[in-house]
Design a protein around this motif. Structure first.
Motif, PDB file in Angstrom:
ATOM      1  N   SER A  37       0.836  -1.198   0.000  1.00 19.28           N
ATOM      2  CA  SER A  37       0.000   0.000   0.000  1.00 19.28           C
ATOM      3  C   SER A  37       0.870   1.247   0.000  1.00 19.28           C
ATOM      4  N   ALA A  38       0.205   2.351  -0.311  1.00 17.84           N
ATOM      5  CA  ALA A  38       0.898   3.643  -0.328  1.00 17.84           C
ATOM      6  C   ALA A  38       0.000   4.674   0.341  1.00 17.84           C
ATOM      7  N   TYR A  39       0.574   5.474   1.209  1.00 19.69           N
ATOM      8  CA  TYR A  39      -0.152   6.535   1.916  1.00 19.69           C
ATOM      9  C   TYR A  39       0.342   7.879   1.368  1.00 19.69           C
ATOM     10  N   ILE A  40      -0.565   8.604   0.742  1.00 15.99           N
ATOM     11  CA  ILE A  40      -0.206   9.833   0.042  1.00 15.99           C
ATOM     12  C   ILE A  40      -0.842  11.024   0.752  1.00 15.99           C
ATOM     13  N   VAL A  41      -0.059  12.093   0.937  1.00 16.79           N
ATOM     14  CA  VAL A  41      -0.536  13.332   1.541  1.00 16.79           C
ATOM     15  C   VAL A  41      -0.177  14.480   0.594  1.00 16.79           C
TER      16      VAL A  41
ATOM     17  N   ALA B  17       1.799  -1.443 -18.976  1.00 19.48           N
ATOM     18  CA  ALA B  17       2.363  -2.795 -18.913  1.00 19.48           C
ATOM     19  C   ALA B  17       3.735  -2.771 -18.260  1.00 19.48           C
ATOM     20  N   GLN B  18       4.536  -1.742 -18.570  1.00 18.90           N
ATOM     21  CA  GLN B  18       5.859  -1.634 -17.957  1.00 18.90           C
ATOM     22  C   GLN B  18       5.748  -1.426 -16.459  1.00 18.90           C
ATOM     23  N   GLN B  19       4.759  -0.655 -16.048  1.00 15.59           N
ATOM     24  CA  GLN B  19       4.548  -0.422 -14.620  1.00 15.59           C
ATOM     25  C   GLN B  19       4.044  -1.690 -13.944  1.00 15.59           C
ATOM     26  N   ALA B  20       3.227  -2.474 -14.670  1.00 12.87           N
ATOM     27  CA  ALA B  20       2.701  -3.715 -14.087  1.00 12.87           C
ATOM     28  C   ALA B  20       3.795  -4.735 -13.850  1.00 12.87           C
ATOM     29  N   ALA B  21       4.888  -4.662 -14.610  1.00 13.29           N
ATOM     30  CA  ALA B  21       5.983  -5.611 -14.434  1.00 13.29           C
ATOM     31  C   ALA B  21       6.825  -5.295 -13.211  1.00 13.29           C
ATOM     32  N   LEU B  22       6.648  -4.135 -12.610  1.00 13.01           N
ATOM     33  CA  LEU B  22       7.419  -3.743 -11.446  1.00 13.01           C
ATOM     34  C   LEU B  22       6.716  -4.189 -10.169  1.00 13.01           C
ATOM     35  N   PRO B  23       7.481  -4.391  -9.093  1.00 13.99           N
ATOM     36  CA  PRO B  23       6.848  -4.605  -7.787  1.00 13.99           C
ATOM     37  C   PRO B  23       6.009  -3.388  -7.408  1.00 13.99           C
ATOM     38  N   PHE B  24       5.050  -3.596  -6.508  1.00 18.26           N
ATOM     39  CA  PHE B  24       4.134  -2.498  -6.173  1.00 18.26           C
ATOM     40  C   PHE B  24       4.885  -1.282  -5.671  1.00 18.26           C
ATOM     41  N   GLU B  25       5.900  -1.469  -4.828  1.00 15.67           N
ATOM     42  CA  GLU B  25       6.578  -0.315  -4.254  1.00 15.67           C
ATOM     43  C   GLU B  25       7.283   0.525  -5.315  1.00 15.67           C
ATOM     44  N   LEU B  26       7.867  -0.150  -6.323  1.00 13.11           N
ATOM     45  CA  LEU B  26       8.527   0.599  -7.393  1.00 13.11           C
ATOM     46  C   LEU B  26       7.508   1.250  -8.321  1.00 13.11           C
ATOM     47  N   ALA B  27       6.381   0.544  -8.566  1.00 11.08           N
ATOM     48  CA  ALA B  27       5.318   1.146  -9.367  1.00 11.08           C
ATOM     49  C   ALA B  27       4.741   2.367  -8.659  1.00 11.08           C
TER      50      ALA B  27
END
Length: 272
Positions: free
Chosen positions: A12-16, A39-49
């Motif tokens: 997860s990501a918490y954005i402010v 598609a390129q973003q989907a190939a990355l782990p969630f934290e890097l995406a």
């Protein structure tokens, strides 16, 4: 990452965002929605995406701000060529202050990414999903760092940041040139006002000298004008020519002195 603050985990990501910047959340949420649209973003782990989405949103906000400043700068420079307007002056300096803030934020972001790229252990620890595997943690403890994806991602954003900084620097030079031109025009107008004040003061000085002569000598000479005369008042009515000579002489001397002083100051360069 001004103007966005965020905490990213492996799931997860918490954005402010600051007040008034809610418009930045909509495109950011689209980029963070599973499945990822890219598609390129989907190939990355969630934290890097998530990191890519945040950095993209931040840079997009910088580009939008620079475009707005560039447009307003062009309009104000065009208006400045026609006349010196206090509103235009105020807005130019306000735009310059806003641009200073953007340049500072871009430099801070560039420095932060550069520090990360120089630190392989930090880049390796950014693979939060992989670190959940005990084997990956043990490899990290042995100094076996995996940094290819993070380094490539940061390199791509470093190039974008460099392009934005170049655009901001060019815009800053344009604003600086406009403010220098504005200062020059204001100084020219100020010098004109000083010149007018100087000439007016000189004229008043010579008039005061004439008044001094007239008040000192003129009141002690009888003008020779009859109080009641059936004849028209002509020069023949004056019984005392000294009064007329002193009056006319003082006036002519005052005008001659004023003209000679102005000519001398003009030729010497004081009125240029």
């Amino acid at each position: 990452l001004d103007p966005i603050r965020g905490i990213v985990t492996s799931r997860s990501a918490y954005i402010v965002v600051p007040p008034g910047a809610d418009a930045m959340l909509s495109p950011l949420l689209v980029k963070l929605t599973h499945p990822f649209p890219d598609a390129q973003q989907a190939a990355l782990p969630f934290e890097l995406a998530a990191l890519e989405a945040i950095l993209t949103s931040v840079l997009d906000s910088y580009v939008q701000s620079l475009d707005r400043i560039a447009k307003r700068t062009e309009q104000n420079i065009a208006a400045l060529k026609a006349t010196v307007n206090p509103t235009v002056i105020s807005e130019l300096y306000q735009l310059k202050r806003e641009l200073d803030e953007i340049i500072d934020m871009v430099k801070a972001l560039e420095g932060a990414l550069d520090d990360i790229q120089q630190d392989d252990p930090t880049m390796a620890r950014m693979y939060l999903t992989a670190l959940e595997d005990p084997d990956a943690q043990s490899r990290l403890d042995r100094g076996e760092y995996r940094t290819e994806e993070v380094e490539g991602l940061l390199d791509a954003f470093a190039l974008e940041i460099d392009a934005i900084r170049t655009q901001a620097s060019f815009l800053y030079e344009q604003l600086t040139a406009a403010t220098v031109q504005l200062d020059f025009r204001l100084q020219t107008k100020r010098n004109v006002l000083i010149l007018i004040d100087m000439r007016f003061g000189l004229a008043m000085m010579w008039i005061a000298m004439g008044v001094c002569v007239a008040s000192t000598i003129g009141m002690n000479l009888h003008p020779g004008i009859r109080a009641v005369s059936p004849e028209p008042k002509t020069l023949r009515n004056f019984d005392n020519w000294e009064w007329l000579q002193i009056t006319v002489g003082t006036t002519l001397g005052m005008c001659l002195g004023l003209g000679l002083m102005n000519a001398g100051l003009h030729w010497s360069g004081w009125f240029h």
